[in-house]
Write a protein that holds these residues in place. Sequence first.
Motif, short mmCIF file in Angstrom:
data_model
loop_
_atom_site.label_atom_id
_atom_site.label_comp_id
_atom_site.label_asym_id
_atom_site.label_seq_id
_atom_site.Cartn_x
_atom_site.Cartn_y
_atom_site.Cartn_z
N ASN A 40 50.43 41.05 34.10
CA ASN A 40 50.64 42.42 34.56
C ASN A 40 49.47 42.98 35.35
OD1 ASN A 40 53.23 42.75 33.34
ND2 ASN A 40 52.22 42.91 31.36
N LEU A 41 48.48 42.15 35.65
CA LEU A 41 47.31 42.63 36.38
C LEU A 41 47.70 43.20 37.74
CD1 LEU A 41 44.34 40.12 36.01
CD2 LEU A 41 44.50 42.45 35.18
N THR A 42 47.19 44.37 38.04
CA THR A 42 47.36 44.97 39.36
C THR A 42 46.03 45.03 40.10
OG1 THR A 42 47.05 47.21 38.50
CG2 THR A 42 49.31 46.38 38.64
N ARG A 43 44.92 45.03 39.36
CA ARG A 43 43.60 45.16 39.96
C ARG A 43 42.64 44.19 39.27
NH1 ARG A 43 41.51 49.27 42.89
NH2 ARG A 43 39.27 49.54 42.84
N LEU A 44 41.97 43.37 40.07
CA LEU A 44 41.03 42.38 39.55
C LEU A 44 39.74 42.45 40.35
CD1 LEU A 44 40.24 39.98 37.78
CD2 LEU A 44 41.53 38.50 39.37
N GLN A 45 38.65 42.77 39.68
CA GLN A 45 37.36 42.91 40.34
C GLN A 45 36.42 41.82 39.86
OE1 GLN A 45 37.55 47.29 39.28
NE2 GLN A 45 36.30 47.33 41.14
N LEU A 46 36.07 40.92 40.77
CA LEU A 46 35.19 39.79 40.48
C LEU A 46 33.96 39.79 41.37
CD1 LEU A 46 37.96 37.04 40.27
CD2 LEU A 46 36.59 37.87 38.36
N GLY A 47 33.72 40.88 42.08
CA GLY A 47 32.60 40.95 43.03
C GLY A 47 31.25 40.78 42.34
N GLY A 48 30.29 40.26 43.09
CA GLY A 48 28.93 40.16 42.60
C GLY A 48 28.70 39.11 41.53
N ASN A 49 29.49 38.07 41.53
CA ASN A 49 29.29 36.95 40.61
C ASN A 49 28.71 35.77 41.39
OD1 ASN A 49 30.33 37.48 37.73
ND2 ASN A 49 31.87 38.44 39.02
N LYS A 50 28.89 34.59 40.89
CA LYS A 50 28.39 33.38 41.54
C LYS A 50 29.55 32.40 41.79
CE LYS A 50 23.91 33.89 39.27
NZ LYS A 50 23.17 34.38 40.37
N ILE A 51 30.72 32.95 42.04
CA ILE A 51 31.91 32.13 42.25
C ILE A 51 31.82 31.48 43.63
CG2 ILE A 51 34.43 32.17 42.48
CD1 ILE A 51 34.36 34.65 40.57
N SER A 52 31.88 30.15 43.66
CA SER A 52 31.73 29.44 44.93
C SER A 52 32.99 28.71 45.37
CB SER A 52 30.58 28.44 44.83
OG SER A 52 30.82 27.51 43.80
N ALA A 53 33.96 28.58 44.47
CA ALA A 53 35.23 27.96 44.82
C ALA A 53 36.35 28.88 44.37
CB ALA A 53 35.37 26.59 44.15
#
Length: 75
Positions: A40-53
């Motif tokens: 049911n997610l409508t908004r997902l905030q993952l900014g400012g991490n170290k995700i490279s893939a």
Amino acid sequence: QDNVLDSLGSLLDALTNLTEVNISRNRLTSVPLGLGACRNLTRLQLGGNKISAAGFEALALPFLTCLDVSDNGLQ
């Protein structure tokens, strides 16, 4: 947000009714797979991490309208 999380383990498995998740500005290196259970997610905030893939293809989030992956190592 603003923690030092490097993983979420199975924390999200039981939280399937979430509509918004903000795990920005942490130390995540990949998209947490448990997010796939949060259909049911409508908004997902993952900014400012170290995700490279990306890895978003494993997530089936039909209601997602806002995705923030800014300030990561994505290319």
